[in-house]
Design a protein around this motif. Structure first.
Motif, PDB file in Angstrom:
ATOM      1  N   PHE A  83      -3.471  -3.731  16.315  1.00  0.00           N
ATOM      2  CA  PHE A  83      -3.833  -4.320  15.288  1.00  0.00           C
ATOM      3  C   PHE A  83      -2.921  -4.528  14.375  1.00  0.00           C
ATOM      4  N   ILE A  84      -2.170  -3.358  14.222  1.00  0.00           N
ATOM      5  CA  ILE A  84      -0.983  -3.225  13.501  1.00  0.00           C
ATOM      6  C   ILE A  84       0.459  -3.664  14.260  1.00  0.00           C
ATOM      7  N   GLY A 117       0.751  -1.233  -0.248  1.00  0.00           N
ATOM      8  CA  GLY A 117       0.033  -0.037   0.092  1.00  0.00           C
ATOM      9  C   GLY A 117       0.792   1.292  -0.017  1.00  0.00           C
ATOM     10  N   ASP A 118       0.475   2.282  -0.760  1.00  0.00           N
ATOM     11  CA  ASP A 118       1.097   3.476  -0.781  1.00  0.00           C
ATOM     12  C   ASP A 118       0.430   4.249   0.651  1.00  0.00           C
ATOM     13  N   ARG A 119      -0.944   3.599   0.698  1.00  0.00           N
ATOM     14  CA  ARG A 119      -1.581   4.109   1.971  1.00  0.00           C
ATOM     15  C   ARG A 119      -2.330   2.991   2.506  1.00  0.00           C
ATOM     16  N   GLN A 159     -10.953   3.313  10.850  1.00  0.00           N
ATOM     17  CA  GLN A 159     -10.053   3.784  12.054  1.00  0.00           C
ATOM     18  C   GLN A 159      -9.220   4.727  11.544  1.00  0.00           C
ATOM     19  N   GLN A 160      -8.147   4.386  10.713  1.00  0.00           N
ATOM     20  CA  GLN A 160      -7.330   5.396  10.223  1.00  0.00           C
ATOM     21  C   GLN A 160      -6.854   5.016   8.839  1.00  0.00           C
ATOM     22  N   ILE A 161      -6.473   6.016   8.020  1.00  0.00           N
ATOM     23  CA  ILE A 161      -5.725   5.842   6.689  1.00  0.00           C
ATOM     24  C   ILE A 161      -4.536   6.658   6.885  1.00  0.00           C
ATOM     25  N   ALA A 162      -3.634   6.029   6.352  1.00  0.00           N
ATOM     26  CA  ALA A 162      -2.060   6.802   6.547  1.00  0.00           C
ATOM     27  C   ALA A 162      -1.003   5.977   5.678  1.00  0.00           C
ATOM     28  N   PRO A 163       0.095   6.492   5.083  1.00  0.00           N
ATOM     29  CA  PRO A 163       1.161   5.522   4.848  1.00  0.00           C
ATOM     30  C   PRO A 163       1.642   4.561   5.930  1.00  0.00           C
ATOM     31  N   PRO A 164       2.085   3.458   5.415  1.00  0.00           N
ATOM     32  CA  PRO A 164       2.527   2.558   6.431  1.00  0.00           C
ATOM     33  C   PRO A 164       3.384   2.745   7.552  1.00  0.00           C
ATOM     34  N   GLN A 165       4.377   3.640   7.337  1.00  0.00           N
ATOM     35  CA  GLN A 165       5.368   4.149   8.315  1.00  0.00           C
ATOM     36  C   GLN A 165       4.609   4.931   9.590  1.00  0.00           C
ATOM     37  N   ALA A 166       3.647   5.860   8.792  1.00  0.00           N
ATOM     38  CA  ALA A 166       3.033   6.691   9.771  1.00  0.00           C
ATOM     39  C   ALA A 166       1.940   5.927  10.551  1.00  0.00           C
TER      40      ALA A 166
END
Length: 377
Positions: A237-238, A205-207, A217-224
């Motif tokens: 969860f992550i 994923g790009d996000r 719940q949240q959408i963001a780039p993987p690192q963020a």
């Protein structure tokens, strides 16, 4: 490839006959050429979102947009999206060539154009030697590539992928995932990718959009997403293993403050204590931010080993904090290499307080303000 397109879901509700609600006022945008991975527990609404965009189901409320055009009223064949399913959905009586040709024949394209598109997809996906085989003669990875090819030849505005790798064994899944990532990047394809595998989501994923019980719940780039979870659900969860979550109280003391964990305390720097957080909070800490303290040291948290997992390159140490019986009293520590412990061993755990995350009573993060997040509990 055809021109890609942006996608938008606007305040989408989905209520099935009988009253079961699968999606709640969900809004999500995918930019032109972006790959957004949807991840979450089974039944959270990931696949429902794809089916709504493809026109296989109808939204109860809200708008579906492709390239700025409202598509709620359009039948599936007019939405110009291609869906790749978990079970590949290949026609068993057709050869690979026949499966690739089928969507083009349905559009009544000239024979020469069909041949050109099939040759292009076959070269792109290394299917040239398989064109005269039937699906039953193919491996799982080969079937997955044929399913991808059948989607590609349509030259859609967007790809919708519903757990396309879940039927493959773990080694093949990693290989195909790498090939798929390279392919989609080369094509610049707008893609919504549903998976239950968070490693897959974070790799592709790009996000990444994390869903739970029909809510984003949240959408963001993987690192963020990993470093700044918006709430306790995302934090828990992550990550594998996920973030440690445990109840704490923050109190002022002298020039700084104290973090109270059951009967134990540890000092906090002044900037953290000055926030004047009241009441019981949830603290979060990644396993790699916990360390073993020297056995003779006076600082650190007392804990008793409950289990260990030896993974070769690392050891996961599970230890219950002394003086705590509440959920979250067992912390997971990621240690390098193989380190031997036995159940009942006493250890001291040290942590960097600046790596702590704090969450309020509603589960929302208190220690960051990332605009690229959505907490909708």
């Amino acid at each position: 490839m055809a021109d890609m397109a942006s996608i938008a879901f606007e305040q989408i509700d989905k209520i099935y006959p009988g009253g079961t609600q699968a999606l709640f006022a969900l809004s999500l945008s995918v930019a032109d050429g972006e790959l957004v991975a949807l991840v979450g527990p089974s039944g959270c609404g990931k696949s429902t979102l794809l089916r709504l965009l493809a026109g296989l189901d109808q939204a109860t409320r809200g708008g579906l947009w492709i390239n700025g055009e409202l598509i709620n009223h359009l039948p599936p064949q007019q939405r110009n999206v291609a869906m790749v399913f978990q079970d590949y959905a290949l026609y068993p009586h057709m050869t690979v060539r026949g499966n690739l040709e089928f969507p083009l024949k349905m559009r009544k394209l000239p024979r020469t154009e069909i041949a050109r598109q099939v040759a292009w997809a076959a070269e792109l996906l290394s299917l040239g030697a398989l064109l005269d085989r039937f699906p039953k003669q193919l491996s799982g990875g080969q079937r997955q590539r044929v399913a991808m090819g059948r989607a590609l030849v349509r030259q859609p505005a967007a790809f919708l992928m519903d757990e396309p790798l879940s039927n493959l064994d773990s080694r093949l899944r990693v290989q195909i995932r790498s090939e798929l990532s390279e392919l989609l990047d080369r094509l610049g394809a707008t893609t919504l990718y549903v998976t239950h595998d968070q490693s897959e989501a974070m790799t592709l994923g790009d996000r990444v959009a994390v869903m739970d019980q029909g809510r984003l719940q949240q959408i963001a780039p993987p690192q963020a997403l990993y470093e700044r979870p918006a709430n306790t659900f995302v934090a828990g969860f992550i990550g594998n293993p996920p973030m440690n979550l445990f109840p704490v109280r923050v109190t002022s003391a002298g020039d700084g403050g104290q973090l109270r964990l059951g009967e134990q305390t540890m000092p906090l720097p002044a900037p953290m204590a000055d926030r004047q957080w009241d009441g019981l909070l949830t603290a979060g800490l990644r396993p790699e931010h916990l360390h073993l303290a020297n056995a003779e040291a006076h600082n650190g948290l007392h804990a008793k080993v409950s289990a260990t997992e030896y993974l070769g390159h690392e050891t996961l140490l599970y230890a219950r904090m002394s003086g705590m019986d509440a959920p979250g009293s067992t912390l997971v520590t990621r240690l390098p290499g193989i380190q031997i412990f036995h159940p009942g061993d006493t250890v001291r755990l040290s942590l960097d307080p600046m790596q702590l995350h704090f969450f309020g009573g509603d589960g929302a993060a208190l220690d960051h303000g990332n605009a690229d997040t959505c907490s909708c509990r």
